[in-house]
Design an enzyme around this catalytic site. Sequence first.
Site, PDB file in Angstrom:
ATOM      1  N   GLY A  15      -6.718  -4.692  -6.191  1.00 36.01           N
ATOM      2  CA  GLY A  15      -6.752  -4.233  -4.806  1.00 36.01           C
ATOM      3  C   GLY A  15      -8.167  -4.028  -4.350  1.00 36.01           C
ATOM      4  O   GLY A  15      -8.916  -4.971  -4.261  1.00 36.01           O
ATOM      5  N   CYS A  16      -8.546  -2.804  -4.112  1.00 29.96           N
ATOM      6  CA  CYS A  16      -9.866  -2.396  -3.633  1.00 29.96           C
ATOM      7  C   CYS A  16     -10.046  -2.658  -2.140  1.00 29.96           C
ATOM      8  O   CYS A  16      -9.533  -3.627  -1.598  1.00 29.96           O
ATOM      9  CB  CYS A  16     -11.014  -3.051  -4.384  1.00 29.96           C
ATOM     10  SG  CYS A  16     -11.383  -2.300  -5.958  1.00 29.96           S
ATOM     11  N   ALA A  17     -10.772  -1.758  -1.507  1.00 31.71           N
ATOM     12  CA  ALA A  17     -11.054  -1.894  -0.080  1.00 31.71           C
ATOM     13  C   ALA A  17     -12.517  -1.592   0.148  1.00 31.71           C
ATOM     14  O   ALA A  17     -13.084  -0.708  -0.495  1.00 31.71           O
ATOM     15  CB  ALA A  17     -10.193  -0.911   0.703  1.00 31.71           C
ATOM     16  N   ARG A  44      -4.732  -0.108  -0.534  1.00 29.48           N
ATOM     17  CA  ARG A  44      -5.522  -1.011  -1.369  1.00 29.48           C
ATOM     18  C   ARG A  44      -6.130  -0.288  -2.563  1.00 29.48           C
ATOM     19  O   ARG A  44      -6.610  -0.917  -3.503  1.00 29.48           O
ATOM     20  CB  ARG A  44      -6.660  -1.653  -0.565  1.00 29.48           C
ATOM     21  CG  ARG A  44      -6.200  -2.603   0.503  1.00 29.48           C
ATOM     22  CD  ARG A  44      -7.385  -3.198   1.240  1.00 29.48           C
ATOM     23  NE  ARG A  44      -8.028  -4.251   0.499  1.00 29.48           N
ATOM     24  CZ  ARG A  44      -7.793  -5.548   0.689  1.00 29.48           C
ATOM     25  NH1 ARG A  44      -6.927  -5.935   1.592  1.00 29.48           N
ATOM     26  NH2 ARG A  44      -8.427  -6.453  -0.016  1.00 29.48           N
ATOM     27  N   GLY A 186     -12.746   2.005  -1.516  1.00 31.22           N
ATOM     28  CA  GLY A 186     -11.540   2.570  -2.108  1.00 31.22           C
ATOM     29  C   GLY A 186     -11.249   1.754  -3.349  1.00 31.22           C
ATOM     30  O   GLY A 186     -11.204   0.528  -3.299  1.00 31.22           O
TER      31      GLY A 186
END
Lengths: 363, 238
Positions: A15-17, A44, A186
């Site tokens: 994910g990650c944002a 995310r 994030g």
Amino acid sequence: MESRYYEGKVRIPSGCAISGFINRDGRLSDGSAIIKSIATMHDRSNGLGGGFAGYGIYPEYKDYYAIHMFYRDTLIKKQVEEFLDEHFDIINLSKIPVRKTPKIVDEPLIWRYFVKPLPTKLAESQLDEDEFVSRCAFRINTFMDGAYVFSCGKNMGAFKAVGYPEDVGEFYRLDEYAAYSWIAHGRYPTNTPGWWGGAHPFCLLDFAVVHNGEISSYDANRRNIEMYGYKCNLQTDTEVITYIFDYLVRKRGLTLQEACKVIAAPFWEQIDRMPAQEREQAEYLRRIYSGLLVTGPFSVILGYTGGLLAINDRLKLRGMVVAEKGNTTYIASEECAIRVIAPVLDKIYSPKGGEVVIAEVGR
Amino acid sequence: MEIYAKGMESRHLNEIIRSCKDKNIIVRGVNGQRFIACGLDGKDITAYGTIGNGAGAYMLGGVLRVEGSAQDAAGDTMNGGEIYVGGRCGDATGYAMRGGEIYVKEDVGYRAGVHMKQYGEHRPVIVVGGTAGCFLGEYLAGGVIAVLNLKNEKCPVGEDMARGMHGGRIYVRGKVSVPLPVSVTASKARREDMELIRPQIEKFCKAFRADEREIYSEEFTLLQPAAGNPYNRLYVNN
């Protein structure tokens, strides 16, 4: 670290944002807008890391390096403070103010020091100020177990923790800081543990990097960059991107655009089609810095004094949107993270893979 | 039914939509909520705002209208129905589509129509009003993609388009000036080729008030797999 957390033992879908914006007119914004932006992409991340960096936040100490520290305990704090005292003129030190919340737990001791290298030590070292500070940061991170420098630039600072980014922003009271540019992350760690030092951004001097993706070339890049005195000891691949930018731009004198041609180098077949002069430059950069080519999916925002840079991997395997409204440039993993703080935009687009986006104050 | 979605979590919003008995549903204040109209069948949903990733994924039938933009993977693995996006789309629009139609007024990002396929009467269609990013129709196995380039950009498609394409058709209004793989042929679309997409172009024009005459004012390039077995030249016969 318990072995069950090592890579290969556990697999979490990726994910990650990332999000960031810069007021090109130098106007200051407090931290609430960037928190709102990154919070929109809550899904995310998974609560194992969040962080921010703001530029222009310490105007009263703008000529001093702002060193942000994590300490495991008071014992190591004492040891590091002795080291700092020996090498720097410390003009101010304090705990970084936090707002206690049940969502952020197990925090280390979090301290901040505004410093200048001691003239005698600096002269003795035969280094310039930046190199002196960077070497001290690596020395602490490598040799002082339980102490981490997580930010050491001038008039900027990083704030990071284990938790969801919106809670991390609350925790660090970012609404009390004013910056002309902010970046945020994030985290959804996929290959390495979620710990305080491993949250983004990863900083060295005034560079701060937030990243969504996974660097397939990590170990090749790490081995290459460690030959030049950098040490990757924060257990997250993103760290190496910060050092690559620092090495190419600060030490080798490349422009940011040239550095991006190393990190996300054009494919050979694209180079073959370039006009002669451009081809020569692209070939040169690919050959000289082949070990610093970053492969695998990534979208990255790099913060530096006076600017933000955004870049995707060459195949564009991660989402990234850039928008403009008035004098502000926005960059985010998803359009919604921009619309939530700027519903009406002058312009919105997705840069191509490997395309460099640069937004600077006064430009 | 009308839903005000501002600040609502994706899961909550989708539960409300799924449990709604009305055929027509209007969702206002959408911003980034994911999987709206996922697996939808027989409903007519209009969403205002920026719709999140995976909008209309696995859709079976019905209509999803987006008055705004869509993010990544709109119409992912869609089986049927129609999606209309009044703005732009992120990456991987119509990823692995198996049926249904997607109409996008403006641009789409990278990898639109990647791995689309067709079988029997199931023939997926993507119509893009603006331009398309790189890797358009990558591994295309069936269905139709049309890029209308209504803003008349110099090159409406990106590099690496039709990589691994072995079925289906890609129409591009104007010339294709990016390098193409050896397994694909580009030719001027003939009248009978254009007939095949006329109904979809009509639908596009009706939905977004575009001028049909302008669309046909320029010739289209048609991309198809080179031969019956496009990999003949790539692999050893056995």
